[in-house]
Design a protein around this motif. Structure first.
Motif, PDB file in Angstrom:
ATOM      1  N   PHE A 162      -5.647  -7.174   4.348  1.00 18.47           N
ATOM      2  CA  PHE A 162      -4.411  -6.487   4.000  1.00 18.47           C
ATOM      3  C   PHE A 162      -3.223  -7.283   4.519  1.00 18.47           C
ATOM      4  O   PHE A 162      -3.353  -8.117   5.411  1.00 18.47           O
ATOM      5  CB  PHE A 162      -4.393  -5.065   4.570  1.00 18.47           C
ATOM      6  CG  PHE A 162      -4.468  -4.985   6.076  1.00 18.47           C
ATOM      7  CD1 PHE A 162      -3.326  -4.805   6.844  1.00 18.47           C
ATOM      8  CD2 PHE A 162      -5.689  -5.087   6.738  1.00 18.47           C
ATOM      9  CE1 PHE A 162      -3.391  -4.717   8.223  1.00 18.47           C
ATOM     10  CE2 PHE A 162      -5.768  -5.003   8.111  1.00 18.47           C
ATOM     11  CZ  PHE A 162      -4.617  -4.817   8.866  1.00 18.47           C
ATOM     12  N   THR A 163      -2.068  -6.996   3.943  1.00 14.79           N
ATOM     13  CA  THR A 163      -0.835  -7.649   4.366  1.00 14.79           C
ATOM     14  C   THR A 163       0.060  -6.644   5.077  1.00 14.79           C
ATOM     15  O   THR A 163      -0.181  -5.433   5.048  1.00 14.79           O
ATOM     16  CB  THR A 163      -0.059  -8.223   3.167  1.00 14.79           C
ATOM     17  OG1 THR A 163       0.486  -7.123   2.404  1.00 14.79           O
ATOM     18  CG2 THR A 163      -0.966  -9.066   2.270  1.00 14.79           C
ATOM     19  N   GLN A 165       2.753  -5.708   4.096  1.00 16.06           N
ATOM     20  CA  GLN A 165       3.391  -4.882   3.068  1.00 16.06           C
ATOM     21  C   GLN A 165       2.420  -3.879   2.446  1.00 16.06           C
ATOM     22  O   GLN A 165       2.746  -3.231   1.453  1.00 16.06           O
ATOM     23  CB  GLN A 165       3.978  -5.774   1.968  1.00 16.06           C
ATOM     24  CG  GLN A 165       5.148  -6.648   2.415  1.00 16.06           C
ATOM     25  CD  GLN A 165       4.702  -7.826   3.264  1.00 16.06           C
ATOM     26  OE1 GLN A 165       3.663  -8.442   2.986  1.00 16.06           O
ATOM     27  NE2 GLN A 165       5.466  -8.143   4.299  1.00 16.06           N
ATOM     28  N   ASP A 167      -0.483  -4.579   0.944  1.00 12.96           N
ATOM     29  CA  ASP A 167      -1.307  -5.082  -0.155  1.00 12.96           C
ATOM     30  C   ASP A 167      -2.750  -5.101   0.339  1.00 12.96           C
ATOM     31  O   ASP A 167      -3.027  -5.589   1.440  1.00 12.96           O
ATOM     32  CB  ASP A 167      -0.875  -6.492  -0.556  1.00 12.96           C
ATOM     33  CG  ASP A 167       0.529  -6.514  -1.113  1.00 12.96           C
ATOM     34  OD1 ASP A 167       0.778  -5.841  -2.124  1.00 12.96           O
ATOM     35  OD2 ASP A 167       1.387  -7.210  -0.524  1.00 12.96           O
ATOM     36  N   ARG A 168      -3.657  -4.586  -0.476  1.00 16.25           N
ATOM     37  CA  ARG A 168      -5.057  -4.470  -0.090  1.00 16.25           C
ATOM     38  C   ARG A 168      -5.901  -5.508  -0.803  1.00 16.25           C
ATOM     39  O   ARG A 168      -5.766  -5.720  -2.001  1.00 16.25           O
ATOM     40  CB  ARG A 168      -5.565  -3.066  -0.435  1.00 16.25           C
ATOM     41  CG  ARG A 168      -7.080  -2.893  -0.360  1.00 16.25           C
ATOM     42  CD  ARG A 168      -7.488  -1.518  -0.880  1.00 16.25           C
ATOM     43  NE  ARG A 168      -8.937  -1.397  -0.968  1.00 16.25           N
ATOM     44  CZ  ARG A 168      -9.651  -1.678  -2.062  1.00 16.25           C
ATOM     45  NH1 ARG A 168      -9.032  -2.076  -3.170  1.00 16.25           N
ATOM     46  NH2 ARG A 168     -10.975  -1.554  -2.046  1.00 16.25           N
ATOM     47  N   ASP A 177      -8.641  -0.250  -8.345  1.00 19.34           N
ATOM     48  CA  ASP A 177      -7.474  -0.557  -9.171  1.00 19.34           C
ATOM     49  C   ASP A 177      -7.543   0.183 -10.501  1.00 19.34           C
ATOM     50  O   ASP A 177      -6.554   0.764 -10.965  1.00 19.34           O
ATOM     51  CB  ASP A 177      -7.366  -2.068  -9.422  1.00 19.34           C
ATOM     52  CG  ASP A 177      -6.970  -2.840  -8.178  1.00 19.34           C
ATOM     53  OD1 ASP A 177      -6.279  -2.256  -7.325  1.00 19.34           O
ATOM     54  OD2 ASP A 177      -7.344  -4.024  -8.064  1.00 19.34           O
ATOM     55  N   HIS A 207      -1.217 -14.367   1.190  1.00 20.22           N
ATOM     56  CA  HIS A 207      -1.818 -13.749   0.002  1.00 20.22           C
ATOM     57  C   HIS A 207      -0.782 -13.565  -1.100  1.00 20.22           C
ATOM     58  O   HIS A 207       0.324 -13.087  -0.861  1.00 20.22           O
ATOM     59  CB  HIS A 207      -2.403 -12.388   0.380  1.00 20.22           C
ATOM     60  CG  HIS A 207      -2.962 -11.621  -0.776  1.00 20.22           C
ATOM     61  ND1 HIS A 207      -3.816 -12.187  -1.706  1.00 20.22           N
ATOM     62  CD2 HIS A 207      -2.800 -10.331  -1.151  1.00 20.22           C
ATOM     63  CE1 HIS A 207      -4.148 -11.271  -2.599  1.00 20.22           C
ATOM     64  NE2 HIS A 207      -3.541 -10.141  -2.288  1.00 20.22           N
ATOM     65  N   PRO A 209      -0.633 -11.441  -4.365  1.00 17.95           N
ATOM     66  CA  PRO A 209      -1.334 -10.419  -5.152  1.00 17.95           C
ATOM     67  C   PRO A 209      -1.310 -10.740  -6.642  1.00 17.95           C
ATOM     68  O   PRO A 209      -0.334 -11.278  -7.165  1.00 17.95           O
ATOM     69  CB  PRO A 209      -0.536  -9.140  -4.853  1.00 17.95           C
ATOM     70  CG  PRO A 209       0.165  -9.415  -3.567  1.00 17.95           C
ATOM     71  CD  PRO A 209       0.483 -10.885  -3.591  1.00 17.95           C
ATOM     72  N   ASP A 213      -3.292  -5.982  -8.998  1.00 14.99           N
ATOM     73  CA  ASP A 213      -3.554  -5.479  -7.655  1.00 14.99           C
ATOM     74  C   ASP A 213      -2.648  -4.297  -7.335  1.00 14.99           C
ATOM     75  O   ASP A 213      -1.449  -4.315  -7.645  1.00 14.99           O
ATOM     76  CB  ASP A 213      -3.344  -6.577  -6.615  1.00 14.99           C
ATOM     77  CG  ASP A 213      -4.434  -7.626  -6.638  1.00 14.99           C
ATOM     78  OD1 ASP A 213      -5.544  -7.305  -7.113  1.00 14.99           O
ATOM     79  OD2 ASP A 213      -4.191  -8.760  -6.192  1.00 14.99           O
ATOM     80  N   ARG A 214      -3.205  -3.303  -6.695  1.00 15.83           N
ATOM     81  CA  ARG A 214      -2.467  -2.088  -6.379  1.00 15.83           C
ATOM     82  C   ARG A 214      -2.108  -2.060  -4.892  1.00 15.83           C
ATOM     83  O   ARG A 214      -2.977  -2.112  -4.038  1.00 15.83           O
ATOM     84  CB  ARG A 214      -3.317  -0.870  -6.723  1.00 15.83           C
ATOM     85  CG  ARG A 214      -3.809  -0.836  -8.156  1.00 15.83           C
ATOM     86  CD  ARG A 214      -2.688  -0.590  -9.095  1.00 15.83           C
ATOM     87  NE  ARG A 214      -2.057   0.688  -8.801  1.00 15.83           N
ATOM     88  CZ  ARG A 214      -1.784   1.603  -9.718  1.00 15.83           C
ATOM     89  NH1 ARG A 214      -2.099   1.389 -10.980  1.00 15.83           N
ATOM     90  NH2 ARG A 214      -1.202   2.738  -9.389  1.00 15.83           N
ATOM     91  N   ARG A 215      -0.831  -1.976  -4.603  1.00 15.92           N
ATOM     92  CA  ARG A 215      -0.387  -1.798  -3.219  1.00 15.92           C
ATOM     93  C   ARG A 215      -0.647  -0.348  -2.821  1.00 15.92           C
ATOM     94  O   ARG A 215      -0.367   0.579  -3.578  1.00 15.92           O
ATOM     95  CB  ARG A 215       1.094  -2.133  -3.095  1.00 15.92           C
ATOM     96  CG  ARG A 215       1.655  -1.977  -1.685  1.00 15.92           C
ATOM     97  CD  ARG A 215       3.060  -2.545  -1.589  1.00 15.92           C
ATOM     98  NE  ARG A 215       3.041  -4.007  -1.625  1.00 15.92           N
ATOM     99  CZ  ARG A 215       4.130  -4.766  -1.598  1.00 15.92           C
ATOM    100  NH1 ARG A 215       5.332  -4.196  -1.570  1.00 15.92           N
ATOM    101  NH2 ARG A 215       4.034  -6.077  -1.615  1.00 15.92           N
TER     102      ARG A 215
END
Length: 231
Positions: A162-163, A165, A167-168, A177, A207, A209, A213-215
């Motif tokens: 993960f980030t 922010q 983001d997974r 997703d 990373h 995304p 990609d779904r945050r």
């Protein structure tokens, strides 16, 4: 505890990912999820059983606080219970089973687990309770063995990385997703929380995304919430 991937250092100085990208072509040089997954898996696998157990306990403590303060997603119209979908651990994933057992006593909460019904399709969610009949489903993941399908209000999702922010990075199957995209089409707002170990935190800029990609709304690890506890 292992380092942030491609951060160049670790909390202990000996993390499995501490030197990623230093001499060889590391994850800092390529930002796709596919390129990051091998080192994310390695960092998680390098955790000892004691480290994982302690991390699971800390995650459960944060979830306890959230259940009191942040589990406020409104119930669906006509529903007497809020539906919380979690996940059954596979291998070295965070293990939420003890926490789920405790939450099962909440009369306003219905628990559920994801089920893969077919490849490249959205997930469905089946109700779970202590003692519910279980079977091995796709990928060897335990799933409820009955036909009680429910729609979640809140989802706890497993994550490899993960980030900052939120983001997974998942496992590459795209099931979550597709599932969340389907909820969007149906106009169904579902709160999403990824659960990961802190060794999966990616350094800034590591990373990139993909468009699909779904945050998520937040990420929870043993070190706390990223970016903050959702309410």
């Amino acid at each position: 505890m292992e380092a942030r991937i491609a951060s160049g250092h670790s909390a202990t100085g000996t993390g499995a990912a501490a030197n990623a990208g230093s001499d060889d072509k590391g994850v800092a040089d390529v930002g796709t999820a596919a390129a990051l997954r091998p080192q994310l898996r390695a960092a998680r696998t390098a955790m000892s059983e004691d480290q994982r157990a302690q991390a699971n306990d800390r995650i459960a403590d944060y979830l306890d606080d959230w259940a009191v303060q942040g589990l406020t997603r409104p119930m669906r119209k006509g529903s007497a219970q809020r539906v919380l979908a979690a996940f059954w651990p596979l291998g070295p994933e965070p293990d939420l089973r003890d926490w789920l057992m405790r939450q099962s006593a909440d009369p306003e909460l219905m628990l559920a687990l994801p089920v893969v019904v077919e490849r490249d399709a959205p997930l469905v969610f089946k109700r779970w309770w202590p003692g519910a009949p279980m079977r091995d489903g796709a990928y060897g993941i335990a799933e409820p063995d009955h036909d009680q399908i429910v729609t979640p209000d809140v989802m706890l999702l497993p994550a490899l990385g993960f980030t900052a922010q939120a983001d997974r990075i998942g496992y590459g199957g795209g099931y979550y997703d597709r599932t969340l995209a389907g909820f969007d089409v149906a106009g169904r707002k579902v709160q999403t929380i990824a659960v990961a170990y802190a060794c999966g935190l990616l350094a800034e800029g590591t990373h990139v995304p993909a468009p699909h990609d779904r945050r998520v709304d937040a990420v929870l690890s043993e070190t706390g919430w990223t970016p903050k506890m959702p309410v």
